[in-house]
Enzyme design. Structure first.
Site, PDB file in Angstrom:
ATOM      1  N   GLU A 167      54.732  36.979  32.817  1.00 44.88           N
ATOM      2  CA  GLU A 167      53.978  37.067  31.716  1.00 44.88           C
ATOM      3  C   GLU A 167      54.959  36.831  30.284  1.00 44.88           C
ATOM      4  O   GLU A 167      55.071  37.510  29.228  1.00 44.88           O
ATOM      5  CB  GLU A 167      53.097  38.381  31.263  1.00 44.88           C
ATOM      6  CG  GLU A 167      52.455  38.740  32.496  1.00 44.88           C
ATOM      7  CD  GLU A 167      51.717  39.971  32.404  1.00 44.88           C
ATOM      8  OE1 GLU A 167      51.901  40.672  31.625  1.00 44.88           O
ATOM      9  OE2 GLU A 167      50.945  40.137  33.355  1.00 44.88           O
ATOM     10  N   ASN A 209      55.446  33.962  37.175  1.00 44.53           N
ATOM     11  CA  ASN A 209      54.084  34.388  37.214  1.00 44.53           C
ATOM     12  C   ASN A 209      53.174  34.770  35.776  1.00 44.53           C
ATOM     13  O   ASN A 209      54.160  35.526  34.935  1.00 44.53           O
ATOM     14  CB  ASN A 209      54.177  35.928  37.908  1.00 44.53           C
ATOM     15  CG  ASN A 209      52.806  36.555  38.564  1.00 44.53           C
ATOM     16  OD1 ASN A 209      52.115  35.744  39.145  1.00 44.53           O
ATOM     17  ND2 ASN A 209      52.676  37.701  38.326  1.00 44.53           N
ATOM     18  N   HIS A 246      43.025  36.543  36.838  1.00 46.08           N
ATOM     19  CA  HIS A 246      42.099  37.765  36.642  1.00 46.08           C
ATOM     20  C   HIS A 246      40.992  37.034  35.837  1.00 46.08           C
ATOM     21  O   HIS A 246      40.953  36.762  34.659  1.00 46.08           O
ATOM     22  CB  HIS A 246      42.761  38.543  35.669  1.00 46.08           C
ATOM     23  CG  HIS A 246      43.885  39.415  36.319  1.00 46.08           C
ATOM     24  ND1 HIS A 246      43.573  40.556  37.269  1.00 46.08           N
ATOM     25  CD2 HIS A 246      45.171  39.433  36.139  1.00 46.08           C
ATOM     26  CE1 HIS A 246      44.732  40.914  37.683  1.00 46.08           C
ATOM     27  NE2 HIS A 246      45.956  40.259  37.088  1.00 46.08           N
ATOM     28  N   GLU A 275      47.122  37.481  41.699  1.00 45.67           N
ATOM     29  CA  GLU A 275      46.442  38.859  41.269  1.00 45.67           C
ATOM     30  C   GLU A 275      44.896  38.627  41.009  1.00 45.67           C
ATOM     31  O   GLU A 275      44.169  39.060  40.119  1.00 45.67           O
ATOM     32  CB  GLU A 275      47.047  39.218  39.949  1.00 45.67           C
ATOM     33  CG  GLU A 275      48.567  39.543  39.924  1.00 45.67           C
ATOM     34  CD  GLU A 275      49.107  39.951  38.596  1.00 45.67           C
ATOM     35  OE1 GLU A 275      48.379  40.529  37.788  1.00 45.67           O
ATOM     36  OE2 GLU A 275      50.451  39.914  38.598  1.00 45.67           O
ATOM     37  N   ASP A 277      41.048  38.639  40.800  1.00 47.62           N
ATOM     38  CA  ASP A 277      39.747  39.544  40.771  1.00 47.62           C
ATOM     39  C   ASP A 277      38.913  38.814  39.759  1.00 47.62           C
ATOM     40  O   ASP A 277      39.211  38.030  39.034  1.00 47.62           O
ATOM     41  CB  ASP A 277      40.078  40.949  40.381  1.00 47.62           C
ATOM     42  CG  ASP A 277      41.152  41.161  39.149  1.00 47.62           C
ATOM     43  OD1 ASP A 277      41.293  40.239  38.140  1.00 47.62           O
ATOM     44  OD2 ASP A 277      41.771  42.244  38.991  1.00 47.62           O
TER      45      ASP A 277
HETATM   46  O1  G3I Z   1      50.174  57.129  38.028  1.00 48.32           O
HETATM   47  C1  G3I Z   1      49.943  57.814  36.916  1.00 48.32           C
HETATM   48  C2  G3I Z   1      49.314  59.142  36.861  1.00 48.32           C
HETATM   49  O2  G3I Z   1      50.083  59.995  37.521  1.00 48.32           O
HETATM   50  C3  G3I Z   1      48.853  59.519  35.476  1.00 48.32           C
HETATM   51  O3  G3I Z   1      48.325  60.668  35.492  1.00 48.32           O
HETATM   52  C4  G3I Z   1      48.016  58.322  34.853  1.00 48.32           C
HETATM   53  C5  G3I Z   1      47.946  58.647  33.268  1.00 48.32           C
HETATM   54  O4  G3I Z   1      47.797  57.535  32.546  1.00 48.32           O
HETATM   55  O5  G3I Z   1      48.930  57.240  34.791  1.00 48.32           O
HETATM   56  C6  G3I Z   1      49.107  56.715  36.122  1.00 48.32           C
HETATM   57  O6  G3I Z   1      49.770  55.602  35.894  1.00 48.32           O
HETATM   58  C7  G3I Z   1      49.145  54.277  35.773  1.00 48.32           C
HETATM   59  C8  G3I Z   1      49.315  53.292  36.882  1.00 48.32           C
HETATM   60  O7  G3I Z   1      48.643  52.262  36.427  1.00 48.32           O
HETATM   61  C9  G3I Z   1      49.049  53.873  38.247  1.00 48.32           C
HETATM   62  O8  G3I Z   1      47.450  53.894  38.315  1.00 48.32           O
HETATM   63  C10 G3I Z   1      49.568  53.958  34.451  1.00 48.32           C
HETATM   64  O9  G3I Z   1      49.264  54.800  33.380  1.00 48.32           O
HETATM   65  C11 G3I Z   1      48.994  52.411  34.058  1.00 48.32           C
HETATM   66  O10 G3I Z   1      49.452  51.787  33.041  1.00 48.32           O
HETATM   67  C12 G3I Z   1      49.141  51.338  35.309  1.00 48.32           C
HETATM   68  O11 G3I Z   1      48.459  50.438  34.818  1.00 48.32           O
HETATM   69  C13 G3I Z   1      49.061  49.197  35.669  1.00 48.32           C
HETATM   70  C14 G3I Z   1      49.144  48.228  34.699  1.00 48.32           C
HETATM   71  O12 G3I Z   1      49.627  47.082  35.474  1.00 48.32           O
HETATM   72  C15 G3I Z   1      50.113  48.441  33.726  1.00 48.32           C
HETATM   73  O13 G3I Z   1      50.751  47.267  32.837  1.00 48.32           O
HETATM   74  C16 G3I Z   1      47.960  48.812  36.469  1.00 48.32           C
HETATM   75  O14 G3I Z   1      47.779  50.213  37.739  1.00 48.32           O
HETATM   76  C17 G3I Z   1      48.122  47.447  37.343  1.00 48.32           C
HETATM   77  O15 G3I Z   1      47.114  47.000  38.173  1.00 48.32           O
HETATM   78  C18 G3I Z   1      48.583  46.491  36.267  1.00 48.32           C
HETATM   79  O16 G3I Z   1      48.843  45.297  36.941  1.00 48.32           O
HETATM   80  C19 G3I Z   1      49.213  44.150  36.141  1.00 48.32           C
HETATM   81  C20 G3I Z   1      50.290  43.462  36.663  1.00 48.32           C
HETATM   82  O17 G3I Z   1      51.328  44.061  36.975  1.00 48.32           O
HETATM   83  C21 G3I Z   1      50.906  42.268  35.980  1.00 48.32           C
HETATM   84  N1  G3I Z   1      49.260  41.395  35.485  1.00 48.32           N
HETATM   85  C22 G3I Z   1      48.342  42.187  35.036  1.00 48.32           C
HETATM   86  C23 G3I Z   1      48.035  43.124  35.788  1.00 48.32           C
HETATM   87  C24 G3I Z   1      46.757  44.022  35.251  1.00 48.32           C
HETATM   88  O18 G3I Z   1      47.193  44.672  34.085  1.00 48.32           O
END
Ligand code: G3I
Length: 488
Positions: A167, A209, A246, A275, A277
C-alpha cells in the site's frame, strides 16, 4: 507468544510430528493434482492445483483451535496468509526484539498440511509498532531494512511469496506515493526493501501488494503498473503483483479487471489476487473474478481475506465464501464450479518481456462502460484427463546449506527448462551416515542413500525458466549433495 531474539540461531524446520503429517497431506494432495478431470475436484485448493494455481485464505493464529474453522481451512485451501501475525507490530514489537510465536503457529500449521504460505507484510505504513511510528529519516530506513532482512531470513525457504511492500500509493487521482514516514526516507525505499528481501530469501517470490489497483483506468493502478515496469526495466528484483481486490460499493469489481491482470502479467511478473472479499458475496462476481484469473496464465493464485463471514474485517458485509456457521454459500459453489471449468496449465511459458496488451488509458478518463475483449480466450473444451508432459526438463541446485554438528538444513531451488513443468522430482544421494528427518514444499521418498523429493500439490507447475524452492532437514552432514531433476 514466544520471544525469539535475532541473535538466536534460525529455527531448523518443522517438528518431526508435523512433518509426518505433511507427508500424508502432500501425498493426498499430489494424488488430487493428477486426478482425472472426469471426477471434478471437490475443494477449492485441489481444483486450483489442477490448474497450476493455489487457492488460499487469510487465517488467524488464535482461531486454529476452533474445530469448525480449522476443518474448513484444512479441507479447502492449499495456501494461507497470516492475517495480522507477520505484520511489523507483531514481529518486531520492540526494536530488534523479534516475536514469531503466532506467525510460527500459522507457518507450522501450513507445513503440516502441505499448504503454501504468503508472507504479509514486510514494509508498510500501517500497523507499525510505536517505536517505528515515531522514526524518520536514515534511522527509519535502516530499521526498515533490518526488519525486512531479519524476518525474511527467519522464514527463508518457507514462504512462497512475500508482500514485500504494502500500500505505497495514494488513493485518488494523483498517482502519487502515499506520504508516509517510509516514503519520507526517500523515493527509493521500495526498491531498497525488495533488494533486501531478495538477499534474505532468494527463493521467495517478491510481490508489491495494494488495494484499488484493480480498475485499469484508475490512476493508482497506473502508478503501480509504472512502478513494476520501472523495476523490471532496471533489474530491481520483483516477481509478482498482489491485487488485494476488496470489492464493495465504493470500489466495485471493474469490468476491465481482466485487462488489469493481463497487463501486469505482460510485464513479466506473476499476478496474485491477495485479499479477495466482495460485499454481499455475489456468486456472479466471485465467478467473474475466478474466470478472469484463469484467463491469465500468470495469475497464479487467489486468496480470500478470511474464512467465514464472521472472521472478516468487514463482517457486516458478509463478503466471504462461508457463513458464520461454516456452511458453504452460493459464492463458494460458483467459485468451485468456475475453477473446475478451467483448463489445465499450458506447457509453454507466457512472454516475460512483452509489452502490455493494452496501452495505459489516460488516468483521468472515466471507467469504460463496456468490458474489453478477454486477452485470452476462455476454454471451450474440457481439460484433458492428464496434463501434457513438460518436455523442457528442469535443473536443481542446493542454494543454501546450514550445517551444525550432527545436523543440517538444505534448501534446494528447482528451475524449469525451456517449457513449463507440471510435476518434478529431484533425487539426491546423501553422504554416508546422513538421513532426512523432514521436508517442506516437497514430499520425500526414503531417508538415507538416494532420496527422491517430489513436488508438493501447489508447486509442481513451474513456468519455463522460472523456479520454486523446497527444503529438508537431516541428521549427519549434508555437504557434497548433487541434485538431479526430472520433469513431466
Ligand atoms: O487482537 C486485538 C484484541 O486483543 C483487541 O481487544 C482488539 C481491540 O481493538 O484489537 C485486536 O486487534 C485487531 C486485529 O485486527 C485483530 O482482530 C486490531 O485492533 C485491528 O486493527 C486489526 O485489523 C486488521 C487490519 O488489517 C489492520 O490494519 C484486520 O484484522 C486485517 O484484516 C486488516 O488487513 C488488511 C491487510 O493487512 C492489508 N490490506 C487491507 C486489509 C484490510 O484492512
Amino acid at each position: 507468544m514466544t520471544d525469539q531474539s535475532v541473535s538466536r540461531p534460525r529455527r531448523r524446520g518443522p517438528r518431526a510430528a508435523l512433518a509426518s503429517a505433511a507427508v500424508v497431506a502432500l501425498a493426498a494432495g499430489t494424488a488430487l493434482l493428477f486426478a482425472s478431470a472426469a471426477s471434478a475436484a471437490t475443494t477449492l485448493g485441489a481444483s486450483a492445483a489442477e490448474r497450476g494455481r493455489y487457492f488460499g485464505a487469510a487465517i488467524a493464529a488464535n482461531k486454529l483451535s476452533e474445530s469448525t474453522y480449522v476443518n474448513i481451512v484444512n479441507r479447502e485451501f492449499n495456501s494461507v496468509t497470516p492475517e495480522n501475525e507477520m505484520k511489523i507490530d507483531a514481529t518486531e514489537p520492540q526494536q530488534n526484539q523479534f516475536t514469531f510465536g503466532n506467525a510460527d503457529r500459522i507457518v507450522n500449521h501450513a507445513i503440516s498440511q502441505g499448504m503454501a504460505v504468503r508472507g504479509h507484510t514486510l514494509a508498510w505504513h500501517s500497523q507499525q509498532p510505536g517505536w517505528m511510528q515515531s522514526m524518520e529519516g536514515s534511522a527509519l530506513r535502516q530499521a526498515m531494512l533490518n526488519h525486512v532482512t531479519q524476518v525474511a531470513t527467519y522464514y527463508r525457504g518457507k514462504i512462497d511469496s512475500w508482500d514485500v511492500v504494502n500500500e505505497a500509493f495514494d488513493d485518488g487521482n494523483s498517482g502519487a506515493r502515499r506520504n508516509s514516514n517510509l516514503q519520507r526516507t526517500g523515493n527509493d525505499w521500495i526498491e531498497a526493501a525488495f533488494r533486501a528481501a531478495r538477499a534474505a530469501d532468494p527463493g521467495a517470490k517478491l510481490c508489491y501488494n495494494d488495494y484499488n489497483i484493480d480498475n485499469w483506468s484508475w490512476a493508482k493502478t497506473q502508478a503501480a503498473y509504472n512502478l513494476v515496469r520501472d523495476f523490471k526495466q532496471r533489474g530491481v528484483p520483483i516477481d509478482c503483483v498482489g491485487l488485494q481486490s476488496h470489492f464493495n460499493s465504493g470500489s466495485p469489481y471493474p469490468s476491465n479487471y481482466r485487462t488489469t491482470l493481463s497487463s501486469f502479467a505482460a510485464l513479466g511478473v506473476d499476478v496474485q489476487i491477495t485479499e479477495l472479499d466482495i460485499e454481499g458475496a455475489s456468486a456472479n462476481t466471485y465467478r467473474s473474478v475466478v474466470a478472469d484469473c484463469l484467463a491469465v496464465a500468470r495469475c497464479n493464485g487467489i486468496t480470500v481475506w478470511g474464512v467465514r463471514d464472521c472472521d472478516s474485517w468487514r463482517s457486516s458485509q458478509n463478503p466471504l465464501l462461508f457463513d458464520c456457521s461454516g456452511n458453504k454459500k452460493p459464492a463458494y459453489d460458483a467459485v468451485l464450479a468456475e475453477l473446475n471449468s478451467g483448463a489445465p496449465p499450458p506447457t509453454t511459458a507466457p512472454p516475460t518481456t512483452a509489452p502490455p496488451t493494452t496501452a495505459p488509458p489516460p488516468t483521468t478518463a472515466p471507467p469504460p462502460t463496456t468490458a474489453p475483449p478477454p486477452t485470452t480466450a476462455p476454454p471451450t473444451t474440457a481439460p484433458p484427463t492428464t496434463p501434457p508432459p513438460g518436455g523442457g526438463g528442469c535443473s536443481a541446485a542446493v542454494y543454501q546449506l546450514d550445517q551444525w554438528p550432527g545436523g543440517f538444513v538444505a534448501n534446494v531451488r528447482v528451475t524449469a527448462g525451456s517449457s513449463a513443468t507440471n510435476a518434478w522430482a529431484v533425487t539426491m544421494t546423501l553422504p554416508s551416515g546422513a538421513a532426512v528427518t523432514n521436508a517442506w514444499n516437497s514430499q520425500a521418498s526414503g531417508s538415507t542413500g538416494t532420496v527422491r523429493f517430489t513436488n508438493a500439490p501447489w508447486n509442481g507447475r513451474i513456468n519455463a525458466g522460472q523456479s520454486t524452492t523446497f527444503g529438508f532437514q537431516g541428521t549427519g552432514t549434508g555437504s557434497g549433495m548433487t541434485p538431479s531433476c526430472s520433469a513431466s
